[in-house]
Design a protein around this motif. Structure first.
Motif, PDB file in Angstrom:
ATOM      1  N   SER A  10       0.833  -1.208   0.000  1.00 45.10           N
ATOM      2  CA  SER A  10       0.000   0.000   0.000  1.00 45.10           C
ATOM      3  C   SER A  10       0.865   1.254   0.000  1.00 45.10           C
ATOM      4  N   PRO A  11       0.310   2.373  -0.511  1.00 40.63           N
ATOM      5  CA  PRO A  11       1.069   3.630  -0.471  1.00 40.63           C
ATOM      6  C   PRO A  11       1.385   4.077   0.947  1.00 40.63           C
ATOM      7  N   GLU A  12       0.458   3.847   1.876  1.00 41.99           N
ATOM      8  CA  GLU A  12       0.702   4.219   3.273  1.00 41.99           C
ATOM      9  C   GLU A  12       1.912   3.480   3.841  1.00 41.99           C
ATOM     10  N   GLU A  13       2.015   2.195   3.537  1.00 44.32           N
ATOM     11  CA  GLU A  13       3.152   1.411   4.020  1.00 44.32           C
ATOM     12  C   GLU A  13       4.460   1.899   3.413  1.00 44.32           C
ATOM     13  N   ASN A  14       4.422   2.252   2.146  1.00 45.82           N
ATOM     14  CA  ASN A  14       5.652   2.684   1.484  1.00 45.82           C
ATOM     15  C   ASN A  14       6.175   4.001   2.036  1.00 45.82           C
ATOM     16  N   LEU A  35      20.263   2.265   1.397  1.00 43.71           N
ATOM     17  CA  LEU A  35      19.633   2.723   0.162  1.00 43.71           C
ATOM     18  C   LEU A  35      18.391   1.882  -0.063  1.00 43.71           C
ATOM     19  N   ARG A  36      17.243   2.540  -0.137  1.00 42.78           N
ATOM     20  CA  ARG A  36      16.003   1.841  -0.473  1.00 42.78           C
ATOM     21  C   ARG A  36      15.571   2.245  -1.882  1.00 42.78           C
ATOM     22  N   VAL A  37      15.099   1.262  -2.662  1.00 38.09           N
ATOM     23  CA  VAL A  37      14.555   1.489  -3.990  1.00 38.09           C
ATOM     24  C   VAL A  37      13.168   0.868  -4.047  1.00 38.09           C
ATOM     25  N   TRP A  38      12.193   1.629  -4.591  1.00 33.21           N
ATOM     26  CA  TRP A  38      10.843   1.089  -4.703  1.00 33.21           C
ATOM     27  C   TRP A  38      10.098   1.813  -5.814  1.00 33.21           C
ATOM     28  N   GLU A  39       8.948   1.255  -6.210  1.00 32.36           N
ATOM     29  CA  GLU A  39       8.156   1.881  -7.270  1.00 32.36           C
ATOM     30  C   GLU A  39       6.675   1.587  -7.062  1.00 32.36           C
ATOM     31  N   CYS A  85       7.890   5.656 -12.394  1.00 29.54           N
ATOM     32  CA  CYS A  85       8.642   6.596 -11.555  1.00 29.54           C
ATOM     33  C   CYS A  85       9.347   5.801 -10.472  1.00 29.54           C
ATOM     34  N   LEU A  86      10.636   5.638 -10.604  1.00 27.97           N
ATOM     35  CA  LEU A  86      11.409   4.909  -9.603  1.00 27.97           C
ATOM     36  C   LEU A  86      11.677   5.823  -8.416  1.00 27.97           C
ATOM     37  N   MET A  87      11.429   5.305  -7.223  1.00 29.03           N
ATOM     38  CA  MET A  87      11.637   6.057  -5.992  1.00 29.03           C
ATOM     39  C   MET A  87      12.888   5.525  -5.290  1.00 29.03           C
ATOM     40  N   TYR A  88      13.612   6.443  -4.659  1.00 29.89           N
ATOM     41  CA  TYR A  88      14.766   6.009  -3.870  1.00 29.89           C
ATOM     42  C   TYR A  88      14.758   6.759  -2.541  1.00 29.89           C
ATOM     43  N   ALA A  89      15.418   6.194  -1.568  1.00 31.03           N
ATOM     44  CA  ALA A  89      15.637   6.855  -0.281  1.00 31.03           C
ATOM     45  C   ALA A  89      16.995   6.406   0.237  1.00 31.03           C
ATOM     46  N   VAL A  90      17.788   7.353   0.710  1.00 30.36           N
ATOM     47  CA  VAL A  90      19.087   7.015   1.270  1.00 30.36           C
ATOM     48  C   VAL A  90      19.179   7.587   2.681  1.00 30.36           C
ATOM     49  N   VAL A  91      19.461   6.713   3.631  1.00 31.84           N
ATOM     50  CA  VAL A  91      19.688   7.108   5.023  1.00 31.84           C
ATOM     51  C   VAL A  91      21.188   7.249   5.222  1.00 31.84           C
ATOM     52  N   LEU A  92      21.609   8.417   5.718  1.00 30.43           N
ATOM     53  CA  LEU A  92      23.020   8.716   5.884  1.00 30.43           C
ATOM     54  C   LEU A  92      23.308   9.092   7.334  1.00 30.43           C
ATOM     55  N   SER A  93      24.508   8.753   7.793  1.00 23.93           N
ATOM     56  CA  SER A  93      24.929   8.986   9.172  1.00 23.93           C
ATOM     57  C   SER A  93      25.802  10.219   9.289  1.00 23.93           C
ATOM     58  N   TYR A  94      25.471  11.095  10.256  1.00 26.14           N
ATOM     59  CA  TYR A  94      26.323  12.252  10.524  1.00 26.14           C
ATOM     60  C   TYR A  94      27.663  11.845  11.125  1.00 26.14           C
ATOM     61  N   GLN A  95      27.687  10.718  11.805  1.00 26.80           N
ATOM     62  CA  GLN A  95      28.957  10.269  12.374  1.00 26.80           C
ATOM     63  C   GLN A  95      29.947   9.937  11.260  1.00 26.80           C
ATOM     64  N   LEU A  96      29.436   9.331  10.189  1.00 25.75           N
ATOM     65  CA  LEU A  96      30.294   8.979   9.062  1.00 25.75           C
ATOM     66  C   LEU A  96      30.508  10.156   8.115  1.00 25.75           C
ATOM     67  N   LEU A 152      20.117  11.373   8.655  1.00 28.91           N
ATOM     68  CA  LEU A 152      19.162  12.074   7.791  1.00 28.91           C
ATOM     69  C   LEU A 152      18.659  11.090   6.744  1.00 28.91           C
ATOM     70  N   ILE A 153      17.513  11.415   6.161  1.00 28.51           N
ATOM     71  CA  ILE A 153      17.028  10.670   5.002  1.00 28.51           C
ATOM     72  C   ILE A 153      16.867  11.644   3.852  1.00 28.51           C
ATOM     73  N   TYR A 154      17.359  11.235   2.705  1.00 31.90           N
ATOM     74  CA  TYR A 154      17.259  12.015   1.473  1.00 31.90           C
ATOM     75  C   TYR A 154      16.548  11.118   0.472  1.00 31.90           C
ATOM     76  N   HIS A 155      15.413  11.565  -0.041  1.00 32.21           N
ATOM     77  CA  HIS A 155      14.678  10.682  -0.952  1.00 32.21           C
ATOM     78  C   HIS A 155      14.016  11.479  -2.062  1.00 32.21           C
ATOM     79  N   GLY A 156      13.649  10.758  -3.139  1.00 30.38           N
ATOM     80  CA  GLY A 156      13.072  11.472  -4.255  1.00 30.38           C
ATOM     81  C   GLY A 156      12.573  10.568  -5.363  1.00 30.38           C
ATOM     82  N   THR A 157      12.239  11.219  -6.485  1.00 32.10           N
ATOM     83  CA  THR A 157      11.625  10.578  -7.637  1.00 32.10           C
ATOM     84  C   THR A 157      12.586  10.560  -8.811  1.00 32.10           C
TER      85      THR A 157
END
Length: 239
Positions: A10-14, A35-39, A85-96, A152-157
């Motif tokens: 479902s869109p809510e779950e995504n 790195l998450r990839v979904w569509e 439309c491929l969706m991506y999300a990348v979670v990045l660490s401030y420590q790194l 942080l999370i950075y995501h987009g289309t």
């Protein structure tokens, strides 16, 4: 960086899963990068955390066509997504990556990686505005981020074979525009990038140097966010 190639039913779950990945990283005692990839299968309107729903979205049209509209946890303006439309999300660490605490550096870091990787296929791809990827001055990738204490999370289309007629049908003229848009309507501003889905996915994996798949993703937290936020009409219509 771990890879999570997962589209939930479902869109809510995504939308909830992106937020859950950030929250789960925050709750740990070690830096986590994913790195998450979904569509999506069907059309979906996603509005920014601070967006005014009726100012940015043709709500009546969405309701008539039974196209869901949901609010995400990150900022930015409203987008239309769906098949193509491929969706991506990348979670990045401030420590790194402590330098990413500066937002301009963060945008340059993420968009620079994506631009460099995709330009291997289409050299004319450009990075314009705050966080857009464009081809011949037309946008095919819109992005947003949410920052917390340690991650942080950075995501987009990434539009590659999307029905672009849906965008002016479902979205109003945005209240804020980057200068390079020059007040253009959706029809002459947005485009698909001519790269096959599988190649885009591969370039994403190379850009973020993924090694190994995430198996233990935050299922319970995702379900909790769906129940408490993403299926709650007050969250979507709060502005």
């Amino acid at each position: 960086m771990q890879l999570l190639d997962l589209t939930l039913p479902s869109p809510e779950e995504n939308l909830a899963l992106d937020e859950a990945l950030l929250s789960a990283a925050e709750s740990g005692d070690q830096p986590v990068e994913v790195l998450r990839v979904w569509e999506p299968v069907d059309p979906l309107v996603v509005i920014g955390r601070a967006s005014r729903l009726h100012e940015e979205v043709n709500v009546e049209v969405c309701q008539q066509r039974r196209i869901p509209f949901l609010r995400r946890a990150s900022g930015g303006a409203s987008v239309v997504t769906g098949c193509g439309c491929l969706m991506y999300a990348v979670v990045l660490s401030y420590q790194l990556h402590p330098e990413l605490a500066a937002l301009d550096v963060c945008h340059q870091y993420v968009m620079g990686r994506l631009q460099k990787s995709l330009a291997r296929e289409v050299p004319e791809i450009d990075f314009q505005g705050t966080c857009d990827l464009t081809l011949d001055g037309r946008k095919f990738s819109g992005n947003s981020l949410r920052c917390k204490r340690t991650h942080l999370i950075y995501h987009g289309t990434l539009l590659y074979d999307f029905d672009l007629t849906l965008i002016p049908e479902l979205l109003r003229t945005p209240p804020r525009m980057p200068d390079y848009r020059q007040q253009r309507p959706h029809e002459s501003f947005v485009t698909n990038v001519p790269i096959p889905r599988d190649i885009i996915r591969q370039r994403l994996l190379e850009a973020w140097e993924t090694s190994g798949e995430m198996v233990d993703w935050p299922r319970d937290l995702t379900a909790q966010l769906v129940a408490e936020k993403y299926t709650n009409p007050e969250w979507t219509s709060m502005r």
